[in-house]
Design a protein around this motif. Sequence first.
Motif, short mmCIF file in Angstrom:
data_model
loop_
_atom_site.label_atom_id
_atom_site.label_comp_id
_atom_site.label_asym_id
_atom_site.label_seq_id
_atom_site.Cartn_x
_atom_site.Cartn_y
_atom_site.Cartn_z
N ASP A 151 -3.59 -8.98 9.60
CA ASP A 151 -3.31 -8.42 8.28
C ASP A 151 -4.46 -8.77 7.33
OD1 ASP A 151 -0.87 -7.39 9.07
OD2 ASP A 151 0.22 -9.21 8.52
N PRO A 152 -4.85 -7.85 6.47
CA PRO A 152 -6.04 -8.08 5.63
C PRO A 152 -5.80 -9.11 4.54
CG PRO A 152 -4.97 -6.03 5.00
CD PRO A 152 -4.25 -6.52 6.24
N PHE B 297 -2.05 -10.13 -0.46
CA PHE B 297 -2.14 -11.47 0.14
C PHE B 297 -2.46 -12.51 -0.93
CE2 PHE B 297 -5.03 -14.78 1.69
CZ PHE B 297 -4.24 -15.39 2.66
N TRP B 298 -3.47 -12.24 -1.74
CA TRP B 298 -3.91 -13.25 -2.70
C TRP B 298 -2.86 -13.47 -3.79
CZ3 TRP B 298 -7.04 -16.83 -1.62
CH2 TRP B 298 -8.12 -16.63 -0.75
N HIS B 299 -2.13 -12.41 -4.17
CA HIS B 299 -1.06 -12.66 -5.15
C HIS B 299 -0.01 -13.57 -4.56
CE1 HIS B 299 1.56 -12.07 -8.59
NE2 HIS B 299 2.55 -12.05 -7.70
N PHE C 101 -12.67 -1.59 6.53
CA PHE C 101 -13.54 -2.44 5.70
C PHE C 101 -12.73 -3.43 4.87
CE2 PHE C 101 -15.79 1.47 6.64
CZ PHE C 101 -16.86 0.94 7.35
N ASP C 102 -11.53 -3.75 5.37
CA ASP C 102 -10.77 -4.86 4.83
C ASP C 102 -11.33 -6.16 5.39
OD1 ASP C 102 -8.89 -3.39 3.33
OD2 ASP C 102 -7.67 -3.02 5.11
#
Length: 664
Positions: free
Chosen positions: A601-602, A607-609, A552-553
């Motif tokens: 990759d989710p 990722f957002w950082h 559920f990523d």
Amino acid sequence: MVVSLGPATFTAPGAFPTSIFNSYYNNPTETVSQVQPIISDPVNNVVYPLSLTDPDTIPPIDTQDPTPLPPPASAEAIVAAAIRQIQLIASPSLSSSPFLNNTCAACQAALLPAKFAFLAAPQLGANISVALCETLNLAGSAQACEVGFGQFGLSNVLVQVISNADVAGYDGQAICSTFGNGACPRPGTSSLDLSGWFAKPKPDPFPEPRKPSGQRIKVLHLSDFHIDPRYKTGAEANCTSGLCCRDGAVAQSSPQATLKPAPRFGSYLWQLARSDTPFSLALAALESIPVLTGTEGEGFNFTIYTGDLVSHDSMNQLSRDYVLYTETLVYGLFKKSLGSGPVYAALGNHDTQQSAQDSPHSLGGNLTDQFSWNYDHVAGLWEQEGWIDGPTAQLARANYGGYMVQRADGLRVITLNTDFWYTENFFNYFNMTNPDQSGMLRFLTDELQDAEDAGDRVWILGHVLSGFSGGDGIENPTNLFYQIVDRFSPHVIANIFWGHSHEDHFQIYYANNGTNMSAETAQAVSWIGPSITPLTNLNSGFRMYEVDSNTFDILDAFTWTSDVSSFPALDPQLEFGPTYALEYSTREIYAPSVPGWGPNDPLNATFWHRVTEAMETNSTLVETFNNFFTKQAPFGSPCDAACQAQLICFMRSGSSPIAFQNCF
């Protein structure tokens, strides 16, 4: 597995899809006025009359939905409350709360006689509320105070809140800061004692993570529909104040002649006014969604809706029936338009009456269930549509409209009523040092613990975001929420979703209250969904996620928008309606800035950082984000270096205390 999408653009038919409703009060094929469907409520067994939404008959004031009053206090209670306030004045509990020679002292002192008068004579609360409003300049004019805080405004709410508040302490300072034009400084975040809050410590090591299935499911994210059934085509769209595109709306510079006729499909905000979603735009969006997302005939695996169904009417034009009508209407449209998958919905601050007001059960007595009329209704609608079962509906009725769904695929969806940390909910302004006056965060914590014990993943849905710029969420409860996210991330909480801002952005949550913000400490991310409504100076938009069916990523997110500036040209014809087009793929735009991030990759907190790290050295990437922030509406202003640094700070602020501490 690659998930297929529909075409890159879709132009909705110009003619209104008359089959969407069974019957109408007017001719639905007209182009000069919005449709007026006949709506039957399956829960309350009523047919809503035309007069409720007819733009020519907007009521001047709602007198049908009185908020209940508390019973008069006993003499003993008055004495005890007086002693308590005297003690707080003599020995302030906050070093920042002096009572002499400043506006803060004057504001808090004005609350004291109001409190005791409310306790002694709640039935006269309207007179006291209006006087308090005028004294503290809460609404700008005597007339506005009468409308906003009089008998049919917020007076009964104010009676309840001030009667229970420590007006000489933390509560009073917060009230004067938020509602008294900054008369007091913010009282700040209270110390948080988490001893005993969590049933178990955070696992160390984490359980073995779920393995990706390689199968991608489609999940739709809608937010802030704000349908306006009173929208009047041809009315003034450039009005000076209030909700534009309404009968009687005028521009101050041209009160006798319309300067900008309201387009059939909606309009941007102009000057200080507001304009919401007409039926024509609502149906154009819903017709576009299945085509653009490639879900025609099959629907989504499920849909999330992060709140705000009701239009931004002024307080005196709202009513319970108007809220119930809107809930019945919009959820019915979702059922007819989005396919067979369930819709999991959270309540927004506009999805109640009066707007933004929801009270905790802890008030007791006849005040315990004063908003149950709404929770009972939405729970009944969600059950009626087949989106939740009977026991879940009962939970929603008892839990302020919040609930948990345990899906067969191992995902749990938890919805919260975030009015209980919203700054404009007056009911949050008593016993404020308790970060969970409503019990909503206790409910969330217990549900997350059950999910951890079962090895399930969780998505959390709400409306008012917990941080970012810090202006919407009260500090103490959003601080507690941040600690809860830390405790159950990243192994339980897969994603968090908000709405409310009408804009397209995100925020990151870190370990240890964000004291060290890095890719290694990034724990969770929340996605703030774009709005269908064009308010305020925005284009209309929606989003779909590609989600791994086992972890559920989120693996990609696609956002579609419609250019509101193109709508006026559509009025003279019926062949074409608004065009919604793919604005961007999140992975395509941002993944190239994160070296080594693979196609499967989710798009998680790490990722957002790393995206924000790339933004720190690449101003073009921040400008790209800033353009998407408004769905590329033409009213954005350039973002200089200081603005860009603050935006990145906001992205890393998952609670209001962190935003206030780091970003201003």
